[in-house]
Design an enzyme around this catalytic site. Structure first.
Site, PDB file in Angstrom:
ATOM      1  N   ASP A 131       0.791  -1.237   0.000  1.00 19.31           N
ATOM      2  CA  ASP A 131       0.000   0.000   0.000  1.00 19.31           C
ATOM      3  C   ASP A 131       0.823   1.288   0.000  1.00 19.31           C
ATOM      4  O   ASP A 131       0.306   2.358  -0.320  1.00 19.31           O
ATOM      5  CB  ASP A 131      -0.937   0.046   1.224  1.00 19.31           C
ATOM      6  CG  ASP A 131      -1.923  -1.102   1.244  1.00 19.31           C
ATOM      7  OD1 ASP A 131      -2.100  -1.741   0.194  1.00 19.31           O
ATOM      8  OD2 ASP A 131      -2.505  -1.364   2.311  1.00 19.31           O
ATOM      9  N   GLY A 174      -4.964  -0.934  -2.062  1.00 20.27           N
ATOM     10  CA  GLY A 174      -4.357   0.245  -1.445  1.00 20.27           C
ATOM     11  C   GLY A 174      -5.051   0.640  -0.161  1.00 20.27           C
ATOM     12  O   GLY A 174      -4.721   1.651   0.443  1.00 20.27           O
ATOM     13  N   GLU A 226      -9.614   0.809  -4.297  1.00 27.31           N
ATOM     14  CA  GLU A 226     -10.647  -0.023  -3.675  1.00 27.31           C
ATOM     15  C   GLU A 226     -11.333   0.755  -2.548  1.00 27.31           C
ATOM     16  O   GLU A 226     -10.717   1.601  -1.901  1.00 27.31           O
ATOM     17  CB  GLU A 226     -10.025  -1.303  -3.106  1.00 27.31           C
ATOM     18  CG  GLU A 226      -9.090  -1.026  -1.944  1.00 27.31           C
ATOM     19  CD  GLU A 226      -8.514  -2.290  -1.329  1.00 27.31           C
ATOM     20  OE1 GLU A 226      -8.957  -3.396  -1.672  1.00 27.31           O
ATOM     21  OE2 GLU A 226      -7.625  -2.148  -0.488  1.00 27.31           O
TER      22      GLU A 226
HETATM   23  O1  F6P Z   1      -2.744  -4.040   3.157  1.00 26.16           O
HETATM   24  C1  F6P Z   1      -2.547  -4.770   2.010  1.00 26.16           C
HETATM   25  C2  F6P Z   1      -3.842  -5.084   1.326  1.00 26.16           C
HETATM   26  O2  F6P Z   1      -3.568  -5.780   0.118  1.00 26.16           O
HETATM   27  C3  F6P Z   1      -4.747  -3.887   1.062  1.00 26.16           C
HETATM   28  O3  F6P Z   1      -4.387  -3.160  -0.074  1.00 26.16           O
HETATM   29  C4  F6P Z   1      -6.080  -4.541   0.946  1.00 26.16           C
HETATM   30  O4  F6P Z   1      -7.101  -3.646   1.318  1.00 26.16           O
HETATM   31  C5  F6P Z   1      -6.010  -5.655   1.952  1.00 26.16           C
HETATM   32  O5  F6P Z   1      -4.641  -5.926   2.134  1.00 26.16           O
HETATM   33  C6  F6P Z   1      -6.723  -6.915   1.558  1.00 26.16           C
HETATM   34  O6  F6P Z   1      -6.607  -7.821   2.606  1.00 26.16           O
HETATM   35  P1  F6P Z   1      -6.995  -9.358   2.545  1.00 26.16           P
HETATM   36  O7  F6P Z   1      -5.915 -10.081   1.817  1.00 26.16           O
HETATM   37  O8  F6P Z   1      -7.078  -9.758   3.966  1.00 26.16           O
HETATM   38  O9  F6P Z   1      -8.287  -9.447   1.801  1.00 26.16           O
END
Ligand code: F6P
Length: 325
Positions: A131, A174, A226
């Site tokens: 991020d 992000g 997102e």
């Molecule tokens: O923090 C990294 C990240 O990829 C973010 O960009 C995203 O919102 C989140 O993790 C998604 O998390 P998970 O893999 O738990 O769905």
């Protein structure tokens, strides 16, 4: 302060390409400088379940180019509780670990800061997240690789967008930060980016449509950060309603953005900050994150690293606007 002999290392939160290079760097630099290294599996959960194993240089052979994390990772709910952190500390003490290196993003480094405060233990953070939202480092480990992955995907999407003369909304990760969206939009020649940092503008989509995006172009690509409420689907639905003659498609890149072999830049950043973590421990530094700022290794207190206001260069918005005519 007692002399540090054994360093524990873990990865936590969302995995990021380059985490393995960081594990390798901490392990090798630690052993080179006479420390024992212990690896903790599955992030903070592994501290609580006592999944702790001694690490040698062999454990990190051949991993510099691998994506993901060989230590596994988790977002530990139990570590967010006082009871969980107490269990973690008991296991840490029983394993003889006197300093902890945590490779992770905002949530993981917040956990490290709390842990350090509660148990007076030396915690060193490495910025491991795609991020790029940690203050005190120009880039985080994983950000460059993910940006390159997004650009490659958008290049492919453009082929089909142009062929069908469509508007594509491409959603990228992000969390609450638009670094990935804005910079990948510039790098892929997208027509616009919709990012959380531009929230001063109530309706980014209206502004963008008013500019008459389709006057000069028959197809276009909008990169959207997102968001649970107004991600790419939301904007696509609105355009479909407000401009029914436009042919609209959505592409949510999702977790493919987090995988893959780390770029050279991410490997170098991971290696430099990993070595920096061991140097920091030897200097008696505590509770800091190791980053790279202006091409110099820099130490920033964990409390500052997790600040949510990492400066976003608003000139990037102008760059994209001017180049997308
Ligand atoms: O923090 C990294 C990240 O990829 C973010 O960009 C995203 O919102 C989140 O993790 C998604 O998390 P998970 O893999 O738990 O769905």
């Amino acid at each position: 302060m007692a002399k540090i002999k054994t360093i524990g290392i873990l990865t936590s939160g969302g995995d990021a390409p380059g985490m393995n290079a960081a594990i390798r760097a901490v392990t090798r630099a630690g052993i080179y400088n006479g420390f024992d290294i212990k690896a903790i599996y599955r992030g903070y959960d592994g501290l609580i379940t006592n999944d702790i194993r001694p690490f040698t240089t062999e454990n990190v052979s051949g991993i510099i180019g691998q994506g993901g994390t060989i230590l596994k990772t988790a977002r530990s709910k139990e570590f967010a509780t006082e009871e969980g952190r107490k269990k973690a500390h008991d296991n840490l003490a029983a394993a003889g670990i006197d300093a902890l290196v945590v490779i992770g993003g905002n949530g993981s480094l917040t956990g490290a800061m709390k842990f350090a405060q509660e148990f007076d233990i030396c915690c060193i953070g490495l910025p491991g997240t795609i991020d790029n939202d940690l203050y005190g480092t120009d880039n985080t480990i994983g950000y460059d690789t993910t940006m390159n992955t997004i650009v490659e995907c958008v290049d492919r999407i453009r082929d089909t967008a142009q062929s069908h003369e469509r508007i594509f909304f491409v959603e990228v990760m992000g969390r609450d930060a638009g670094f990935l969206a804005q910079n990948s939009a510039i790098a892929s020649g997208a027509e616009a980016a919709i990012i959380p940092e531009d929230s001063t503008d109530v309706d980014q989509l209206a502004r963008f449509m008013e500019r008459g995006i389709r006057k000069s172009k028959r197809s276009c690509i909008v990169i959207v950060s997102e968001s649970p409420k107004c991600g790419a689907m939301y904007y696509a639905d609105r355009v479909r309603k407000e401009f029914p003659d436009y042919d609209v498609r959505v592409s949510i890149l999702g977790h493919l953005q987090r995988g893959g072999r780390p770029s050279a830049r991410d490997r170098i950043l991971a290696s430099r900050t990993g070595v920096g973590a061991i140097e920091a421990i030897m200097q008696g530094q505590r509770n800091i994150m190791v980053g790279v700022r202006n091409n110099e290794v820099a130490y920033v207190p964990l409390s500052e690293a997790i600040r949510s206001d990492k400066p976003f260069d608003r000139k990037l918005i102008k760059v994209l606007d001017e180049l997308s005519i």
